[in-house]
Scaffold this active site. Structure first.
Site, PDB file in Angstrom:
ATOM      1  NE  ARG A 185      -2.448  -0.990  -9.739  1.00  0.00           N
ATOM      2  CZ  ARG A 185      -1.867  -1.428 -10.854  1.00  0.00           C
ATOM      3  NH1 ARG A 185      -0.583  -1.249 -11.041  1.00  0.00           N
ATOM      4  NH2 ARG A 185      -2.567  -2.037 -11.770  1.00  0.00           N
TER       5      ARG A 185
ATOM      6  CE  LYS B 166       5.018  -5.589  -0.992  1.00  0.00           C
ATOM      7  NZ  LYS B 166       5.425  -4.914   0.223  1.00  0.00           N
TER       8      LYS B 166
ATOM      9  CG  ASP C 153       1.467   2.195   5.811  1.00  0.00           C
ATOM     10  OD1 ASP C 153       0.445   2.703   6.318  1.00  0.00           O
ATOM     11  OD2 ASP C 153       1.634   2.094   4.593  1.00  0.00           O
TER      12      ASP C 153
END
Ligand SMILES: *[C@@H]1O[C@H](CO)[C@@H](O)[C@H](O)[C@H]1NC(C)=O
Ligand SMILES: *[C@@H]1O[C@H](CO)[C@@H](O)[C@H](O)[C@H]1NC(C)=O
Ligand SMILES: *[C@@H]1O[C@H](CO)[C@@H](O)[C@H](O)[C@H]1NC(C)=O
Ligand SMILES: *[C@@H]1O[C@H](CO)[C@@H](O)[C@H](O)[C@H]1NC(C)=O
Ligand SMILES: *[C@@H]1O[C@H](CO)[C@@H](O)[C@H](O)[C@H]1NC(C)=O
Ligand SMILES: *[C@@H]1O[C@H](CO)[C@@H](O)[C@H](O)[C@H]1NC(C)=O
Ligand SMILES: *[C@@H]1O[C@H](CO)[C@@H](O)[C@H](O)[C@H]1NC(C)=O
Ligand SMILES: *[C@@H]1O[C@H](CO)[C@@H](O)[C@H](O)[C@H]1NC(C)=O
Length: 910
Positions: free
Chosen positions: A629, A649, A747
């Site tokens: 997730r 996804k 990220d």
């Protein structure tokens, strides 16, 4: 230094029976001579060492100390703390967690400064203020505590008090105690420390006993000081007692003597306590006569235990607690034969406050780091005394005042300070929108005056308890948002000296609220007073991660749009998007409708295949197996018709901007091919479903391997870790320098580094344009812009997103590879919560004690040194001091080949 006790028992068969002697290895003692320069061994063979290694503040001096008897004089070193620091602390190592230690400190003034002004000050252990030392009353002064160890370092601090003079200390000792000692009978008092008041060896009259008689080095005092209450004489009890039932393991010599009352009814000790408090009492009994004595035990006149029997040849202990007493009278009243007692101890019970939550401490540390200042924020924020700039209620931080410190922006970590009631950030150079405060549901007073803030942002509306909002002397523009009127508790709103104009919302026109508006362009409750036609209400500006194209290709150019606000940028965004939407290419004819109605012709998405929703459903067996997730949505395992495994996804949020971002991502990803980047196989955009199909990597993520549950965990060797780091750095290098347009990942973290079956690493989740959507904006989480623990502190203060932010996050990944722990931990002591802050100083000094235990002894130190240095440089606060990813990659390659040749020389294989 091992502070547990390695004792061994020697059993000697003597004339009287069995005599058990405990030898305690005094290596487990820590004995510090405070301010002493030399180590020495005292008459009891205890080794004393200088305290230099345990504290780095304070001044040292030496006094000539003449003992009370006047017979001997010695030179005694002292450490004193002339600067009124709030905490003057020793960091004492205590290796054995969940054991119990004795901490003893001696304080001596002896007029060392010739001013005849003995100081008074506070002493603390861990988070607890344990006592007040007043050298006016007694000099030297000894304090002794029993401490239940829960952390690997124990903080022992001296705190100056107003008009109290300079704290001073002469010695500090730590002794391990027997496991489980001094805990019986304490059920009503969890998490307490004990402060020694009396430890009396009953019936003994010849001074004090301690090490080596007591292997734990407790000091047992003679009891003749308590006559005239004692009319009986001390008796010597024969040997041959069974000691094994006593958890506290008092020495046999102490049990061997006793007070025995032959004729009178009551044997009593009257003890002055001078402070009101809760007390813990331990009484020791040992059999003296071949008859079983029976007695009542009274404390302060109340029978606590009646008919207590001392069994032949046995020893026993009784424990009592007494709440709220100022004096103590322990009395034994005879029932049968003779009351008798061998020893007793009396302790004051000291509360140990719980520490602040690790989330809070970590947030504050990151804030401190972002100021670039040393605010002296160490250990616990609230206890024993609150940090500067902070107020607490219990272990909750209720107020934070960073005024006049250069912050530049309110970083997302502020949002973790959930209990804050007062936040003062006036004169902190804040600019842009007010943000990241929405989670502070208890905030009552917010002072953001004297900054350069330009917009209200959307967070203020959720501060339902806000009473005072001070925004004067900023650069706020446009109209006052309606939402402020919903803050029912607001009674002062200061908007003076801004650039506001237009109608003040009527909801702010109420008796209980004072609104100050002078010094603005034009503000009025009346609609007629100002013409506000030109005002631009928009402050929702999406952020893009695509950066300007260096190699100017003819048909598309994507603008850099970095968190700036305003209509111009918004317009530019629309243009960029339309350019993107109408990119004309050949081959495929698929045409999609976004929610905005824009028609997009998506012909030739390079290698990316277009799937139908039906195909996706079949491939994932109706979305059966979730394998992850992320911020984007859930990830499912799928199998294409040709048998190839894929990760599917499925995007869950389908806001307008989300749709655009989907197009953006697919377009970007369809062009990017690199062996260290997870490859996009295709996508599906049908019946409002946005689905991305990636190659499936069976090896899981680096995070699974480093921090996952044991089943997922495969211990990674150093060479393997370096290989993974090199792979990931290659992937990032391609994003920064090889792809077109260049991409900032934003990220980078261990869970975004995936491994294939051969353990090659690939970076995933790049190219996601994380626009701030309305739904996201109400959360003050960091998820939108990165992951806690990996965030570049400078990005939040300057808002200049550059490739160096990825370098910072990658530096954190390297630290995780080296140290084998997560960037934020929630256990251990506050110093260790934040990986970067904790590891940096060690690695900078090439001190490798924090290297992952499982790597110890298996790495070449030059290889480790190189990797550690590049990791440390990558997490520099100042982005300009960080290397580029290409430089990081070069260093890692070196470290990797050094380790390979080291292994070859050792005859190992990788
Ligand atoms: C303590 O030490 C500092 C620096 O070492 C010195 O400046 C100061 O004068 C000393 N204070 C006293 C009272 O000795
Ligand atoms: C220390 O003791 C002196 C003499 O008893 C007393 O006057 C003084 O108030 C005490 N100081 C503190 C801080 O307790
Ligand atoms: C810690 O103390 C317990 C009980 O005293 C002992 O069994 C254990 O071996 C000690 N651990 C270490 C690491 O010394
Ligand atoms: C005692 O301290 C431990 C660890 O600090 C904590 O988990 C526990 O909740 C505390 N117990 C009480 C009753 O405060
Ligand atoms: C008292 O202790 C001292 C040493 O501390 C020793 O020399 C002396 O013999 C002891 N006296 C008695 C009566 O045991
Ligand atoms: C000593 O006491 C313990 C527990 O009280 C008991 O288990 C043990 O058998 C006793 N040992 C002897 C030699 O009496
Ligand atoms: C703002 O803070 C600076 C130091 O950062 C200080 O010099 C200045 O006087 C402060 N200004 C106001 C208005 O308080
Ligand atoms: C906010 O800080 C400024 C600067 O110190 C001060 O003048 C003002 O009174 C403060 N506002 C409130 C409501 O306390």
């Amino acid at each position: 230094m091992a502070l547990y006790c390695s004792c061994f028992w020697v059993t000697l068969v003597l004339f009287f029976g069995i005599w058990v002697v405990v030898f305690c290895d005094q290596d487990s003692f820590l004995s510090l001579t405070c301010g002493g320069a030399k180590n020495y061994v005292d008459s009891s063979k205890i080794t004393w060492v200088s305290d230099d290694a345990f504290i780095n503040i304070g001044n040292v001096t030496t006094i000539d100390y003449v003992e009370d008897s006047g017979t001997s004089s010695s030179s005694v070193p002292l450490r004193f703390f002339p600067e009124s620091k709030r905490r003057n602390c020793y960091k004492l190592p205590v290796e054995n967690i969940s054991s119990v230690v004795l901490v003893r400190a001696q304080f001596m003034y002896k007029n060392y400064d010739g001013r005849w002004k003995p100081p008074a000050f506070l002493v603390s252990l861990g988070t607890a203020i344990t006592s007040t030392v007043n050298l006016t009353n007694k000099d030297p002064w000894i304090e002794e505590f029993i401490w239940p160890v829960s952390k690997v370092t124990l903080l022992f601090c001296l705190h100056a008090i107003p008009e109290g003079g300079s704290p001073v200390i002469s010695s500090l000792e730590v002794r391990p105690l027997p496991q489980g000692a001094y805990q019986s009978g304490m059920e009503d008092f969890p998490n307490k420390s004990l402060r020694k008041r009396f430890r009396i060896n009953s019936g003994y009259t010849n001074g004090s006993l301690r090490y080596p008689t007591d292997p734990f080095d407790r000091v047992w005092d003679a009891d003749q000081g308590y006559s005239p209450f004692h009319v009986s004489a001390g008796f010597y009890i024969p040997l041959g007692l069974n000691l094994s039932s006593l958890k506290e393991s008092p020495p046999l010599e102490v049990l061997q003597t006793a007070r025995v009352l032959a004729r009178e009814d009551v044997l009593s000790y009257k003890l002055p306590l001078d402070t009101l408090g809760d007390y813990y009492i331990v009484l020791y009994f040992a059999d003296i006569l071949p008859v079983s004595a029976s007695l009542d035990i009274l404390i302060n006149g109340v029978v606590q235990q009646s008919g207590f029997t001392i069994t032949t040849s046995e020893t026993s202990t009784l424990y009592f607690t007494q709440k709220g007493i100022t004096s103590l009278d322990i009395a034994l009243r005879r029932i049968k034969f003779y009351p008798q007692i061998s020893a007793f101890e009396v302790y004051e019970i000291v509360d140990i406050p719980p520490g602040a939550s690790s989330t809070t401490v970590s947030a504050l540390q990151v804030i401190e780091q972002s100021t670039g200042l040393d605010l002296g924020w160490q250990d616990d924020p609230c206890f024993p005394t609150p940090w500067d700039h902070i107020d607490c209620e219990g272990s909750t931080i209720t107020s934070l005042d960073l005024s006049d410190i250069n912050l530049r922006s309110i970083s997302p970590t502020f949002g973790d300070l959930l209990d804050l009631r007062i936040l003062d950030l006036h004169n902190t150079s804040l600019s842009g929108a007010i943000e990241n405060l929405g989670s502070m549901q208890h905030l009552e007073k917010l002072n953001l005056s004297f900054n350069q803030l330009t917009s209200f942002g959307s967070d203020l509306n959720s501060l339902v308890n806000l009473k005072i909002l001070d925004l004067h002397n900023n650069s706020l523009q446009g109209m006052i948002p309606d939402g402020l009127g919903e803050l029912e508790n607001l009674h002062l709103l200061n908007l003076e000296n801004n650039k506001l104009q237009g109608t003040i919302p009527l909801s702010l026109n109420r008796e209980s609220l004072e609104v100050r508006t002078s010094g603005n362009l034009c503000l009025s409750f009346s609609e007629m007073a100002c013409n506000d036609a030109s005002l631009n209400p928009s402050n929702e500006t999406p952020q893009f991660t695509i950066i300007s194209n260096r190699k100017h290709t003819q048909h598309r150019r994507l603008a850099v749009i970095l968190g700036a606000a305003g209509g111009a940028v918004f317009a530019l965004l629309l243009i960029s998007l339309s350019v993107l939407f109408y990119i004309k290419k050949r081959k495929t004819e698929a045409t999609y409708n976004t929610n905005s109605g824009a028609e997009i012709d998506m012909r030739n998405w390079n290698a990316a295949k277009i799937f139908s929703y039906k195909e996706i459903k079949a491939a994932t067996n109706n979305f059966k197996e979730v394998i992850g997730r992320g911020g984007f949505g859930s990830v499912y395992l799928g199998k294409l018709s040709d048998g190839k495994l894929v990760a599917v996804k499925v995007r869950f949020d389908r806001t307008q901007l989300g749709a655009d971002s989907f197009i953006n991502e697919v377009h970007l990803l369809s062009k990017i091919r690199h062996q260290n980047l997870v490859c996009l196989e295709g996508f599906c955009y049908e019946s409002k479903q946005q689905i991305l199909v990636y190659e499936y990597l069976p090896g899981g993520s680096l995070a699974d391997h480093l921090h996952g549950s044991n089943s997922q965990k495969v211990s990674l060797s150093w060479v393997r870790r370096l290989k993974i780091a090199v792979d990931a750095a290659k992937g990032l290098d391609y994003l920064h320098n090889g792809s077109d347009p260049r991409i900032i990942h934003r990220d980078v973290k261990c869970s975004n580094i995936l491994l294939d079956a051969q353990m090659n690493a690939k970076v995933c989740d790049f190219g996601l344009s994380k626009q701030v959507t309305r739904a996201d904006a109400t959360h003050v989480t960091t998820a939108v812009k990165g992951t806690a623990g990996y965030l570049d502190p400078e990005y939040y203060s300057t808002k200049q997103l550059t490739e160096k932010s990825d370098v910072y996050s990658f530096g954190v990944v390297l630290l995780e590879l080296i140290c084998g722990r997560e960037p934020l931990s929630h256990s251990g002591s506050p110093d260790t919560f934040n990986l970067v802050l904790w590891a940096k100083p060690y690695l900078q000094a090439s001190a490798f004690e924090m290297v992952d235990d499982s790597l110890k002894g298996t790495f070449d130190s030059e290889s480790m040194r190189k990797a550690a240095l590049v990791a440390v440089k990558s997490v520099e606060r100042d982005a300009s001091l960080r290397p580029t990813i290409a430089e990081v990659l070069a260093e890692l390659k070196d470290a990797y080949s050094i380790q390979l040749s080291y292994l070859a020389s050792m005859g190992h294989s990788g």
